[in-house]
Design an enzyme around this catalytic site. Structure first.
Site, PDB file in Angstrom:
ATOM      1  N   ASP A   1      -0.032  -4.558   9.934  1.00 53.93           N
ATOM      2  CA  ASP A   1      -1.051  -3.658   9.431  1.00 53.93           C
ATOM      3  C   ASP A   1      -2.292  -4.514   9.171  1.00 53.93           C
ATOM      4  O   ASP A   1      -2.282  -5.395   8.311  1.00 53.93           O
ATOM      5  CB  ASP A   1      -0.572  -2.991   8.135  1.00 53.93           C
ATOM      6  CG  ASP A   1      -1.588  -1.993   7.613  1.00 53.93           C
ATOM      7  OD1 ASP A   1      -2.682  -1.896   8.193  1.00 53.93           O
ATOM      8  OD2 ASP A   1      -1.288  -1.305   6.608  1.00 53.93           O
TER       9      ASP A   1
ATOM     10  N   LYS B   1     -12.857  -0.542   6.623  1.00 58.52           N
ATOM     11  CA  LYS B   1     -13.426  -1.481   5.653  1.00 58.52           C
ATOM     12  C   LYS B   1     -14.430  -2.429   6.306  1.00 58.52           C
ATOM     13  O   LYS B   1     -15.524  -2.616   5.786  1.00 58.52           O
ATOM     14  CB  LYS B   1     -12.324  -2.330   5.001  1.00 58.52           C
ATOM     15  CG  LYS B   1     -11.015  -1.604   4.772  1.00 58.52           C
ATOM     16  CD  LYS B   1     -10.981  -0.839   3.484  1.00 58.52           C
ATOM     17  CE  LYS B   1      -9.809   0.132   3.526  1.00 58.52           C
ATOM     18  NZ  LYS B   1      -9.433   0.694   2.276  1.00 58.52           N
TER      19      LYS B   1
ATOM     20  N   TRP C   1       0.883  -1.168   0.000  1.00 60.07           N
ATOM     21  CA  TRP C   1       0.000   0.000   0.000  1.00 60.07           C
ATOM     22  C   TRP C   1       0.915   1.211   0.000  1.00 60.07           C
ATOM     23  O   TRP C   1       1.807   1.310   0.846  1.00 60.07           O
ATOM     24  CB  TRP C   1      -0.853  -0.060   1.271  1.00 60.07           C
ATOM     25  CG  TRP C   1      -1.822   1.056   1.446  1.00 60.07           C
ATOM     26  CD1 TRP C   1      -2.772   1.463   0.569  1.00 60.07           C
ATOM     27  CD2 TRP C   1      -1.949   1.895   2.606  1.00 60.07           C
ATOM     28  NE1 TRP C   1      -3.481   2.502   1.101  1.00 60.07           N
ATOM     29  CE2 TRP C   1      -3.005   2.783   2.349  1.00 60.07           C
ATOM     30  CE3 TRP C   1      -1.278   1.975   3.836  1.00 60.07           C
ATOM     31  CZ2 TRP C   1      -3.404   3.746   3.266  1.00 60.07           C
ATOM     32  CZ3 TRP C   1      -1.679   2.925   4.749  1.00 60.07           C
ATOM     33  CH2 TRP C   1      -2.726   3.795   4.465  1.00 60.07           C
TER      34      TRP C   1
HETATM   35  C1  LIG Z   1      -2.999  -2.003   3.759  1.00 61.34           C
HETATM   36  C2  LIG Z   1      -3.733  -0.808   4.285  1.00 61.34           C
HETATM   37  N1  LIG Z   1      -3.344  -0.281   5.444  1.00 61.34           N
HETATM   38  C3  LIG Z   1      -3.971   0.780   5.971  1.00 61.34           C
HETATM   39  C4  LIG Z   1      -5.035   1.379   5.323  1.00 61.34           C
HETATM   40  C5  LIG Z   1      -5.640   2.607   5.928  1.00 61.34           C
HETATM   41  O1  LIG Z   1      -6.890   2.501   6.395  1.00 61.34           O
HETATM   42  P1  LIG Z   1      -7.673   3.738   6.970  1.00 61.34           P
HETATM   43  O2  LIG Z   1      -8.540   4.253   5.879  1.00 61.34           O
HETATM   44  O3  LIG Z   1      -8.431   3.191   8.120  1.00 61.34           O
HETATM   45  O4  LIG Z   1      -6.692   4.778   7.398  1.00 61.34           O
HETATM   46  C6  LIG Z   1      -5.464   0.872   4.099  1.00 61.34           C
HETATM   47  C7  LIG Z   1      -6.551   1.515   3.367  1.00 61.34           C
HETATM   48  O5  LIG Z   1      -6.744   1.381   2.191  1.00 61.34           O
HETATM   49  C8  LIG Z   1      -4.796  -0.256   3.567  1.00 61.34           C
HETATM   50  O6  LIG Z   1      -5.164  -0.805   2.407  1.00 61.34           O
END
Ligand SMILES: Cc1ncc(COP(=O)(O)O)c(C=O)c1O
Length: 410
Positions: free
Chosen positions: A220, A256, A138
């Protein structure tokens, strides 16, 4: 002359730019496979029924108000979040060595954790500690750790493009060679963007090397429940590492799995060696939060907390998560079947082998460009697609478009 005249124009964030381009496109068959959010079979965002129910309970609850939350967040939210990650019967929780920091989404949890590690891990203010992120990952991982002050961000082997699967040998080799105390960001499940997770046997090998080489695990966890439809299955890797005695961080996002994207609900779960280490760590976390957002917002945390802390609502939420996961699985199945029926060159088994919201299709940048320009099918340049962008109505068009891209552009 403006005081801002020397400010350079920053490039747009790719995923948001893609959505803006999609919105401007007037083609009737346009499809957006780029977004990082769940969509129903009508291509609409989904407010989870359990969330709607809890929102009503909150509105009617006269005992609630808008006073500041504690700096570290809503206590019952933090403990329930950690319990979802570690399990009801977690020994670490019973031993009182698990704590949480309510954060602004998973991103906030990553950032607060990164800030803490820079300040206090592997020596004071050690910016040179290597931070390893998967290749690919990401894209925000790099930015978050860089902005927290780390100067040595390195990729670790993860995706084997030829095999369209995990490069376990490369990954284990990187673990063996990394300097002791390096930080490794591991995707707990539903790896973004590849949709490829290690198997349980592979996780065991990863844990063995990480323990021996004294490497720090920063999970994560942005998709718990989305990978398999089961919260417990998706937390297997986390729970295994904790049972192996690791001290670690888990950045949890409820964006999500609760569909609470814009409420910014996250939690940094800290698993420490003992309660005394945990208590000092939390005291420093409080300092970091105080100068970052001072205290977190309450609405999203209340929704999650009320849901997780009530057996009935919790059961209902698990059902809602499964609804989302099952739709993703169905779209995977259908896309693979349709591509195979069309005789699209290449193998498409990886579409169903991968899990979570995303699939790494293996389409190259030229094929992606063809899909966007000629077919109005929008996807990330990496070839990543969000399976929720597919619906029973557009899947034939998308499959045919992918077929055309693969046969027209090499
Ligand atoms: C791998 C990963 N980590 C963290 C996040 C971040 O999530 P948030 O929207 O809760 O900050 C995402 C969001 O797309 C993600 O795909």
């Amino acid at each position: 002359m403006s005081v801002f005249s020397d400010v350079p124009q920053a490039p747009p964030v790719a995923v948001f730019k893609l959505t803006a381009d999609f919105k401007e496109d007037n083609h009737p068959n346009k499809v957006n496979l780029g977004v990082g959010a769940y969509r129903t079979d009508d291509c609409q965002p989904w407010v989870l029924p359990v969330v709607k129910k809890v929102e009503r309970l909150i509105v009617e609850d006269d005992s609630l108000n808008h006073e500041y939350l504690p700096i570290l967040g809503l206590p019952e939210f933090r403990s329930a979040s950690s319990k979802v990650a570690l399990g009801d019967d977690s020994l670490a929780i019973k031993e009182k060595r698990v704590g949480g920091v309510q954060a602004l989404g998973g991103t906030g949890a990553l950032r607060i954790g990164a800030e803490f590690l820079r300040r206090w891990y592997n020596g004071t203010n050690n910016k040179a500690t290597p931070v390893y992120v998967s290749a690919p990952t990401w894209e925000n991982h790099n930015g978050v750790f860089t902005d927290a002050g780390f100067t040595d961000i390195r990729p670790y082997h993860y995706w084997d493009a030829a095999k369209r699967g995990l490069d376990l040998t490369g990954l284990l080799d990187d673990l063996e060679k990394a300097p002791e105390h390096s930080i490794f960001v591991l995707h707990a499940c539903a790896h973004n963007p590849t949709g490829t997770d290690p198997t349980q046997e592979e996780w065991k090998k990863i844990a063995e090397v990480m323990k021996r080489r004294k490497l720090f695990v920063f999970f994560d966890s942005a998709y718990q429940g989305f990978a398999s439809g089961s919260l417990d299955k998706d937390a297997w890797a986390i729970r295994f590492f904790v049972s192996e005695g690791f001290e670690l961080f888990i950045a949890q996002s409820f964006s999500k799995n609760f569909g609470l994207y814009n409420e910014r609900v996250g939690n940094l779960t800290i698993v420490a060696k003992d309660s005394e280490n945990l208590s000092r760590t939390l005291s420093q976390m409080e300092k970091i939060v105080r100068t970052t957002w001072s205290n977190p917002p309450s609405q999203g945390a209340r929704i999650v907390s009320k849901t997780l802390n009530s057996p009935e609502l919790f059961a209902e939420w698990k059902g809602n998560v499964k609804t989302m996961a099952d739709r993703v699985l169905l779209m995977r199945d259908e896309l693979k079947t349709k591509l195979q029926a069309l005789g699209t060159p290449g193998t498409w088994d990886h579409i169903t082998q991968q899990i979570g919201m995303f699939s790494f299709t293996g389409l190259n940048p030229k094929q992606v460009e063809y899909l966007i320009k000629e077919k109005h099918v929008y996807l990330m340049a990496s070839g990543r697609i969000n399976m929720c962008g597919l619906t029973t109505k557009n899947i034939d068009y998308v499959a045919q478009s992918i077929h055309d891209a693969v046969t027209t552009v090499q």
